[in-house]
Design an enzyme around this catalytic site. Sequence first.
Site, PDB file in Angstrom:
ATOM      1  CD  GLU A  18      -2.658  -1.327   2.504  1.00 56.95           C
ATOM      2  OE1 GLU A  18      -3.679  -0.645   2.638  1.00 56.95           O
ATOM      3  OE2 GLU A  18      -2.239  -2.108   3.379  1.00 56.95           O
ATOM      4  CB  SER A 187      -5.600  -2.305   0.536  1.00 56.70           C
ATOM      5  OG  SER A 187      -5.578  -1.184   1.356  1.00 56.70           O
ATOM      6  CB  SER A 325     -10.110   7.137   2.185  1.00 55.78           C
ATOM      7  OG  SER A 325      -8.971   6.713   1.478  1.00 55.78           O
TER       8      SER A 325
END
Length: 373
Positions: A18, A187, A325
């Site tokens: 990430e 993720s 997000s």
Amino acid sequence: MDKKKLHVALFFGGNSSEHDVSKRSAHNIYDAMDKNKYDVSVFMFTKDGYLLGNKDSMRIFNGEEEDKVVAEILPKVDFSNPLANIQNISEVKDIDVFYPVIHGNMGEDGTIQGLFRLLNKPWVGSGVGSSAVSFDKDWTKQLLTHNGVRNTKYLVVTKQNQNQFSYEKCSAELGKTLFVKPARQGSSVGIFKVENKDEFDRAVKDGFHYDFKLLVEESIEGPREVECSVLGNRDIKASKLGAIRIPETDTFYDYNNKFVDASGVVFDLPVELPEKLAKEITQMSLDAFRVLGNRGLARMDFLVDKNNVPYFGEANTLPGFTNISLYPQLWQVSGISYSDLIDQLVQLAIDEFDDNAKLHYDFVELGEEKLSK
């Protein structure tokens, strides 16, 4: 006399899958920080785990190509120095608060928190133990199950025991459709939905590229993804709930949907749910935050089945702050702006540090050691 600005050190990057997500999150947080309140220094961990200084990190922050900057710097580093990887923290003075924006490995697993603790400064987010437990999906599920927070059934597969967990054995216990995922990744990296032996074997083989421990989980019928943001230390509050609807052609909310192409994803913010279900998810979020010992912030992810039964998915202790997000978006629809949210997170970091400073440690002189004859 003007109130002294807080000097905040923003850490981003890292040697996790990430890395680029972290860079986006850090940019958003930096831009949203009120520069009348904060002096902000930035530090980027490279993909190899080397911490660049503030000046070189700003070069990348301002658009220079990361690989070229790193290639210029690393040959000059004396790695015989045991502190080489982190020595550049000393490039700036008088840091008041550390703000990690490192998702996944090194950022959410307790590693960077341990460094901040050694440096004896406040930091945003959970502590060492809480971060490590929350990052490990197996440890999280064990703790939540013990404390009555509903989550999906699962099995743990390692390289040592994988011969005992064939697709046939796992499906007999958990159902035909299974999810295989690394225990310590974020993720949706390395996650596979499998429905037969060949898919299962490929998923397990790939999963071991990311971790030594894999979870094989049951699937939920007709699942909906629901999220809740939690804010606070011991006195905590939950945001309104949000839901994610992915394209029918996609099997689950994967890395591409989250960070690369969200054009087909629908965010219901806030989402309208039956009152009983909404209350249950909110309470489960608060319960999980307390059970895991989280501090500052966490985004709690849930799957809701076709009968409106919610299952806790995972806790994200340093959730993304990119443009799409959900953690900051859920607080925005709950009445807290992006910049106000950052202010609260920084203050929570200071409050937690001050609370911990009140703890006492007794040091007893041992004197001369006496041995029995």
